[in-house]
Design a protein around this motif. Structure first.
Motif, PDB file in Angstrom:
ATOM      1  N   GLN A  88       0.834  -1.203   0.000  1.00 28.45           N
ATOM      2  CA  GLN A  88       0.000   0.000   0.000  1.00 28.45           C
ATOM      3  C   GLN A  88       0.870   1.255   0.000  1.00 28.45           C
ATOM      4  OE1 GLN A  88      -2.431  -0.810   3.472  1.00 28.45           O
ATOM      5  NE2 GLN A  88      -4.207  -1.287   2.192  1.00 28.45           N
ATOM      6  N   ARG A  89       1.965   1.185   0.711  1.00 25.20           N
ATOM      7  CA  ARG A  89       2.880   2.325   0.760  1.00 25.20           C
ATOM      8  C   ARG A  89       3.405   2.647  -0.631  1.00 25.20           C
ATOM      9  NH1 ARG A  89       8.328   2.346   1.276  1.00 25.20           N
ATOM     10  NH2 ARG A  89       8.372   0.123   1.766  1.00 25.20           N
ATOM     11  N   ARG A  90       3.546   1.627  -1.454  1.00 23.85           N
ATOM     12  CA  ARG A  90       4.029   1.823  -2.818  1.00 23.85           C
ATOM     13  C   ARG A  90       2.880   1.873  -3.813  1.00 23.85           C
ATOM     14  NH1 ARG A  90       9.529   0.811  -3.411  1.00 23.85           N
ATOM     15  NH2 ARG A  90       9.202   0.316  -5.598  1.00 23.85           N
ATOM     16  N   GLN A  91       1.652   2.026  -3.272  1.00 23.18           N
ATOM     17  CA  GLN A  91       0.434   2.174  -4.083  1.00 23.18           C
ATOM     18  C   GLN A  91       0.219   0.978  -5.009  1.00 23.18           C
ATOM     19  OE1 GLN A  91       0.947   5.985  -6.008  1.00 23.18           O
ATOM     20  NE2 GLN A  91       0.089   7.072  -4.263  1.00 23.18           N
ATOM     21  N   GLN A  92       0.505  -0.200  -4.482  1.00 20.01           N
ATOM     22  CA  GLN A  92       0.292  -1.422  -5.258  1.00 20.01           C
ATOM     23  C   GLN A  92      -0.919  -2.212  -4.775  1.00 20.01           C
ATOM     24  OE1 GLN A  92       2.108  -2.496  -7.920  1.00 20.01           O
ATOM     25  NE2 GLN A  92       3.064  -0.481  -7.825  1.00 20.01           N
ATOM     26  N   ALA A  93      -1.587  -1.742  -3.731  1.00 21.68           N
ATOM     27  CA  ALA A  93      -2.680  -2.510  -3.135  1.00 21.68           C
ATOM     28  C   ALA A  93      -3.802  -2.840  -4.107  1.00 21.68           C
ATOM     29  CB  ALA A  93      -3.227  -1.781  -1.909  1.00 21.68           C
ATOM     30  N   PRO A  94      -4.282  -1.878  -4.916  1.00 23.26           N
ATOM     31  CA  PRO A  94      -5.423  -2.198  -5.791  1.00 23.26           C
ATOM     32  C   PRO A  94      -5.148  -3.331  -6.760  1.00 23.26           C
ATOM     33  CG  PRO A  94      -5.086   0.178  -5.648  1.00 23.26           C
ATOM     34  CD  PRO A  94      -3.899  -0.466  -5.010  1.00 23.26           C
ATOM     35  N   SER A  95      -3.892  -3.562  -7.104  1.00 22.35           N
ATOM     36  CA  SER A  95      -3.585  -4.576  -8.102  1.00 22.35           C
ATOM     37  C   SER A  95      -3.723  -5.997  -7.572  1.00 22.35           C
ATOM     38  CB  SER A  95      -2.164  -4.374  -8.622  1.00 22.35           C
ATOM     39  OG  SER A  95      -1.223  -4.575  -7.587  1.00 22.35           O
ATOM     40  N   PHE A  96      -3.765  -6.166  -6.262  1.00 27.00           N
ATOM     41  CA  PHE A  96      -3.865  -7.529  -5.751  1.00 27.00           C
ATOM     42  C   PHE A  96      -4.971  -7.712  -4.718  1.00 27.00           C
ATOM     43  CE2 PHE A  96      -1.283  -5.482  -2.581  1.00 27.00           C
ATOM     44  CZ  PHE A  96      -1.568  -6.127  -1.396  1.00 27.00           C
ATOM     45  N   MET A  97      -5.350  -6.652  -3.980  1.00 26.67           N
ATOM     46  CA  MET A  97      -6.322  -6.838  -2.918  1.00 26.67           C
ATOM     47  C   MET A  97      -7.752  -6.950  -3.446  1.00 26.67           C
ATOM     48  SD  MET A  97      -4.850  -4.635   0.294  1.00 26.67           S
ATOM     49  CE  MET A  97      -6.049  -5.379   1.377  1.00 26.67           C
ATOM     50  N   ASP A  98      -7.983  -6.532  -4.675  1.00 25.89           N
ATOM     51  CA  ASP A  98      -9.309  -6.697  -5.262  1.00 25.89           C
ATOM     52  C   ASP A  98      -9.498  -8.094  -5.856  1.00 25.89           C
ATOM     53  OD1 ASP A  98      -9.962  -4.129  -4.589  1.00 25.89           O
ATOM     54  OD2 ASP A  98      -9.420  -3.279  -6.534  1.00 25.89           O
ATOM     55  N   ALA A  99      -8.430  -8.854  -5.951  1.00 27.14           N
ATOM     56  CA  ALA A  99      -8.488 -10.196  -6.525  1.00 27.14           C
ATOM     57  C   ALA A  99      -8.396 -11.239  -5.411  1.00 27.14           C
ATOM     58  CB  ALA A  99      -7.354 -10.394  -7.519  1.00 27.14           C
ATOM     59  N   LEU A 100      -8.888 -12.432  -5.707  1.00 32.12           N
ATOM     60  CA  LEU A 100      -8.752 -13.527  -4.750  1.00 32.12           C
ATOM     61  C   LEU A 100      -7.290 -13.952  -4.678  1.00 32.12           C
ATOM     62  CD1 LEU A 100     -11.780 -15.782  -5.752  1.00 32.12           C
ATOM     63  CD2 LEU A 100     -11.551 -14.460  -3.646  1.00 32.12           C
ATOM     64  N   PRO A 101      -6.815 -14.372  -3.506  1.00 31.42           N
ATOM     65  CA  PRO A 101      -5.462 -14.927  -3.434  1.00 31.42           C
ATOM     66  C   PRO A 101      -5.382 -16.213  -4.254  1.00 31.42           C
ATOM     67  CG  PRO A 101      -6.657 -15.317  -1.383  1.00 31.42           C
ATOM     68  CD  PRO A 101      -7.499 -14.386  -2.199  1.00 31.42           C
ATOM     69  N   LEU A 102      -4.193 -16.582  -4.649  1.00 30.38           N
ATOM     70  CA  LEU A 102      -4.020 -17.750  -5.508  1.00 30.38           C
ATOM     71  C   LEU A 102      -4.542 -19.024  -4.853  1.00 30.38           C
ATOM     72  CD1 LEU A 102      -0.451 -17.077  -6.949  1.00 30.38           C
ATOM     73  CD2 LEU A 102      -2.657 -16.751  -8.082  1.00 30.38           C
ATOM     74  N   GLN A 103      -4.349 -19.180  -3.558  1.00 30.36           N
ATOM     75  CA  GLN A 103      -4.807 -20.386  -2.871  1.00 30.36           C
ATOM     76  C   GLN A 103      -6.322 -20.521  -2.926  1.00 30.36           C
ATOM     77  OE1 GLN A 103      -3.572 -23.007  -2.014  1.00 30.36           O
ATOM     78  NE2 GLN A 103      -4.525 -23.930  -0.209  1.00 30.36           N
ATOM     79  N   TRP A 104      -7.033 -19.415  -3.091  1.00 26.47           N
ATOM     80  CA  TRP A 104      -8.491 -19.437  -3.138  1.00 26.47           C
ATOM     81  C   TRP A 104      -9.017 -19.370  -4.572  1.00 26.47           C
ATOM     82  CZ3 TRP A 104     -10.481 -15.661   1.271  1.00 26.47           C
ATOM     83  CH2 TRP A 104      -9.951 -16.096   2.505  1.00 26.47           C
ATOM     84  N   THR A 105      -8.156 -19.515  -5.559  1.00 23.48           N
ATOM     85  CA  THR A 105      -8.541 -19.374  -6.959  1.00 23.48           C
ATOM     86  C   THR A 105      -8.364 -20.702  -7.686  1.00 23.48           C
ATOM     87  OG1 THR A 105      -7.761 -17.082  -6.921  1.00 23.48           O
ATOM     88  CG2 THR A 105      -8.159 -18.065  -9.078  1.00 23.48           C
ATOM     89  N   ALA A 106      -9.363 -21.109  -8.462  1.00 17.62           N
ATOM     90  CA  ALA A 106      -9.285 -22.367  -9.202  1.00 17.62           C
ATOM     91  C   ALA A 106      -8.124 -22.338 -10.185  1.00 17.62           C
ATOM     92  CB  ALA A 106     -10.601 -22.619  -9.944  1.00 17.62           C
ATOM     93  N   PRO A 107      -7.327 -23.413 -10.271  1.00 14.99           N
ATOM     94  CA  PRO A 107      -6.161 -23.434 -11.158  1.00 14.99           C
ATOM     95  C   PRO A 107      -6.500 -23.136 -12.620  1.00 14.99           C
ATOM     96  CG  PRO A 107      -6.059 -25.272  -9.628  1.00 14.99           C
ATOM     97  CD  PRO A 107      -7.391 -24.620  -9.425  1.00 14.99           C
ATOM     98  N   ARG A 108      -7.659 -23.573 -13.085  1.00 12.55           N
ATOM     99  CA  ARG A 108      -8.034 -23.300 -14.471  1.00 12.55           C
ATOM    100  C   ARG A 108      -8.166 -21.803 -14.713  1.00 12.55           C
ATOM    101  NH1 ARG A 108      -7.295 -25.410 -19.358  1.00 12.55           N
ATOM    102  NH2 ARG A 108      -8.990 -24.978 -20.820  1.00 12.55           N
ATOM    103  N   LEU A 109      -8.686 -21.083 -13.731  1.00 12.60           N
ATOM    104  CA  LEU A 109      -8.822 -19.635 -13.860  1.00 12.60           C
ATOM    105  C   LEU A 109      -7.470 -18.950 -13.763  1.00 12.60           C
ATOM    106  CD1 LEU A 109     -12.020 -18.981 -11.720  1.00 12.60           C
ATOM    107  CD2 LEU A 109     -11.823 -19.507 -14.147  1.00 12.60           C
ATOM    108  N   ARG A 110      -6.612 -19.437 -12.882  1.00 11.00           N
ATOM    109  CA  ARG A 110      -5.260 -18.879 -12.776  1.00 11.00           C
ATOM    110  C   ARG A 110      -4.545 -18.991 -14.123  1.00 11.00           C
ATOM    111  NH1 ARG A 110      -2.614 -22.333  -8.098  1.00 11.00           N
ATOM    112  NH2 ARG A 110      -4.470 -22.686  -6.845  1.00 11.00           N
ATOM    113  N   ALA A 111      -4.647 -20.167 -14.730  1.00 11.11           N
ATOM    114  CA  ALA A 111      -3.971 -20.389 -16.015  1.00 11.11           C
ATOM    115  C   ALA A 111      -4.515 -19.445 -17.078  1.00 11.11           C
ATOM    116  CB  ALA A 111      -4.157 -21.842 -16.445  1.00 11.11           C
TER     117      ALA A 111
END
Length: 479
Positions: A88-111
């Protein structure tokens, strides 16, 4: 679970590498201690100073924190907070906090997302030949799925349920999409078929219990499912209304077909177990319908004890599991049901099915995610109480506070699921519990696709533009 690779190996890794190694070890059921591998990067000292400016490392640490076990909050929750603060300090929060973490994301969607991303082509660290091969593989698998969907739609039209139960939601495409994300590998076609068919039927069954059936009709239907025999679906259904007879017949035919395949391939007669699972689901649906009609508000624990069954996860996984393994006897032993090839078994008894802990945990996530997406609409309709409504009453809390409590419950359940994957693998002597042909993989992917379906609303009841586009991209639009 107290010894990590650094106990045996002198690994001099940067934050990005250490977090990735930790995530890979945990993801494959290999013991890895976060204190040994990660805490040096956010616990003070020179490593922490360097980590604060390591963007790749902070993102990797953030993702690794989602593989926590219960009791690791002091380490991995602190790691996540450290990563989020510095991103967040480097203003990178929106790029990842709006998405599900990889562990909670189906592999087919990740691919799919990775291959459609621009950086796949621009990143010089990635071999273009590998990217092209991965894209070709994705498109070939997509073509397999698309062909299977055509057959599922044909089956659905021939069943006539869409016309006979016109009041219910027709979600056969969404059902197949979920099935393709739970078991995407090309050779698991039978698994996708039974998941899609069972799921499409369940959506109609849910609407019968939630919206359409009268209390007397619901009790009669539940009783008819409990008296299911293989003489005649119509005879067993008795004097049910015509729309319920159609539902009864669809359940019976679908499960008989699935059970016949297991019997033909493996010699195990699982139909009594399928019958018991359908009856357990209908009984749990009936409990919710009675709560609704009586205006009863259960406690959160009472609700969830019934709710993980009404999530339909146990029924779906029970139908899917025998299709992915060459040793169904192991699955039956996990369900604590003695079976033999003659076709007799205790599955026809009156006791509840003893599902593996993996099934229960993934189904609890299913139930809670569903409630987060559907609570508002269901409360406006006067449906049975959700976990959020139960929390509001039990905690004397606002809806916002109750939602936060349910989100915390989802995160805690994921920690239990992470640990159970490793425990189950150790008990079974498996080196890779998350291979395609494993119960752990099915359970994890069920919980993952549920997160996606309910991420920004009820993607089954009212599919959003995002959900529709996601289905198009996964099933219809080649990369």
């Amino acid at each position: 679970m107290h010894h990590g690779p650094k106990d045996d190996l002198d690994l001099d890794l940067d934050l990005s590498s250490a977090a990735l190694v930790f995530r890979l070890l945990r993801g494959h059921g290999i013991p890895a201690a976060p204190t040994d591998m990660l805490s040096a990067f956010f616990g003070g000292g020179n490593n922490q100073k360097a980590a604060k400016d390591d963007m790749d490392g902070l993102l990797a640490l953030y993702e690794a924190s989602y593989l926590a076990f219960p009791g690791e909050a002091a380490v991995l929750d602190e790691a996540r907070a450290f990563a989020v603060e510095n991103l967040q300090r480097r203003q990178q929060a929106p790029s990842f906090m709006d998405a599900l973490p990889l562990q909670w994301t189906a592999p087919r969607l990740r691919a799919m997302w990775s291959l459609r991303a621009d950086y796949c082509c621009d990143d010089k660290r990635i071999d273009p030949a590998i990217v092209q091969l991965a894209k070709a593989d994705f498109n070939l698998v997509q073509a397999v799925h698309r062909g299977e969907l055509v057959k599922i739609i044909k089956w659905w039209k021939e069943s006539g349920l869409g016309e006979k139960l016109a009041f219910a939601r027709d979600r056969v495409v969404e059902s197949f999409f979920c099935a393709a994300c739970i078991a995407p590998e090309p050779h698991l076609g039978e698994c996708r078929e039974v998941l899609a068919k069972t799921s499409a039927i369940i959506v109609h069954l849910d609407d019968i219990y939630d919206l359409y059936g009268t209390p007397d009709e619901l009790e009669a239907f539940t009783d008819a499912i409990g008296r299911w025999d293989n003489v005649s679906a119509a005879a067993a259904a008795g004097a049910l209304p015509e729309y319920m007879k159609a539902m009864y017949s669809a359940i019976w035919k679908t499960s008989v077909t699935a059970a016949d395949r297991v019997l033909h391939k493996h010699g195990y007669h699982v139909l009594p177990l399928y019958k018991k699972a359908w009856h357990d689901l209908c009984k749990a649906f009936l409990v919710e319908a009675q709560w609704q009609h009586q205006g009863y508000r259960p406690s959160f624990d009472e609700y969830l004890t019934n709710g993980w069954v009404t999530s339909t996860g146990p029924l779906l996984l029970l139908h899917a599991l025998p299709t992915i393994t060459q040793q169904p006897a192991e699955i039956m032993s996990m369900l604590q049901v003695p079976w033999n090839s003659s076709g007799s078994g205790s599955g026809s008894g009156s006791g509840a099915i003893e599902y593996p802990r993996l099934v229960e945990l993934s189904s609890r996530i299913f139930r809670l995610c569903n409630d987060c997406a559907s609570h508002q609409a269901e409360s406006e309709r006067g449906d049975a109480p959700s976990s959020i409504a139960c929390c509001m009453t039990e905690m004397c809390a606002s809806e916002q506070q109750a939602r936060a409590a349910v989100q915390d419950a989802i995160a805690d359940t994921w920690k239990e699921l992470n640990e159970e994957v490793v425990v189950a693998a150790a008990a079974a002597g498996q080196w890779n519990p998350c291979s395609a042909e494993s119960m752990a993989n099915l359970c994890l992917n069920l919980a993952r696709i549920i997160h996606c379906i309910y991420q920004d609303g009820d993607g089954i009841t009212s599919p959003t533009h995002r959900t529709k586009q996601l289905i198009k991209d996964v099933l219809f639009n080649p990369i």
